[in-house]
Scaffold this motif. Structure first.
Motif, PDB file in Angstrom:
ATOM      1  N   ASP A   8      34.893  36.292  44.967  1.00  0.00           N
ATOM      2  CA  ASP A   8      35.462  35.283  44.080  1.00  0.00           C
ATOM      3  C   ASP A   8      34.358  34.319  43.683  1.00  0.00           C
ATOM      4  N   ASP A   9      34.388  33.868  42.450  1.00  0.00           N
ATOM      5  CA  ASP A   9      33.363  32.914  42.015  1.00  0.00           C
ATOM      6  C   ASP A   9      33.644  31.510  42.561  1.00  0.00           C
ATOM      7  N   ASP A  52      38.980  38.533  43.254  1.00  0.00           N
ATOM      8  CA  ASP A  52      39.507  37.789  42.129  1.00  0.00           C
ATOM      9  C   ASP A  52      39.396  38.672  40.882  1.00  0.00           C
ATOM     10  N   ASN A  54      39.335  37.110  37.535  1.00  0.00           N
ATOM     11  CA  ASN A  54      38.535  36.351  36.561  1.00  0.00           C
ATOM     12  C   ASN A  54      37.253  35.824  37.191  1.00  0.00           C
ATOM     13  N   MET A  55      36.159  36.404  36.750  1.00  0.00           N
ATOM     14  CA  MET A  55      34.863  35.957  37.245  1.00  0.00           C
ATOM     15  C   MET A  55      33.869  35.970  36.100  1.00  0.00           C
TER      16      MET A  55
HETATM   17 MG   LIG Z   1      37.727  33.173  39.376  1.00  0.00          MG
END
Ligand SMILES: [Mg+2]
Length: 92
Positions: A8-9, A52, A54-55
Motif C-alpha cells: 500500500d502506498d 491496495d 489505488n497506488m
Molecule cells: Mg492507495
C-alpha cells in the motif's frame, strides 16, 4: 512463521493491516506496485499477498497482480485486494 506481503502506498494503512494481522505473521511491506513486484520476486515463501488497488506509479494494484502472477513461485499464492473505491472493473 507465515510471511505476508502487504502493499500500500499509505504507511498508515500498512500499519493498520499489520496491527490487524497481529504478532503471528511476519509482515513484509511494499510501498507501491513496483516495490510489490520486486519483493514478490525475492520472497518465494509468501503465504498471502494483501494489496491496495489505488497506488501511484507504474502499476496500480490490478496491474501489479498481473505481473506477480507471471512470477513462477507466485502462480498460486492467494492475493487479497482492498480498495476504498465504490466501483471497480472486474479483473479476469
Ligand atoms: Mg492507495
Amino acid at each position: 512463521m507465515k510471511k505476508i506481503l502487504v502493499i500500500d502506498d499509505s504507511s498508515v494503512t500498512r500499519r493498520k493491516v499489520k496491527t490487524a494481522l497481529g504478532e503471528e505473521f511476519h509482515v513484509v511491506e511494499a510501498v507501491n506496485g513496483n516495490d510489490g513486484i520486486a519483493k514478490a520476486k525475492i520472497k518465494k515463501d509468501l503465504s498471502l499477498i494483501i494489496s491496495d488497488h489505488n497506488m501511484p506509479g507504474e502499476f496500480n494494484g490490478l496491474q501489479m497482480v498481473k505481473e506477480i502472477r507471471n512470477i513462477d513461485h507466485h502462480k498460486m499464492t492467494p492475493i487479497f485486494m482492498f480498495s476504498s473505491e465504490t466501483a471497480l472493473v472486474p479483473y479476469y
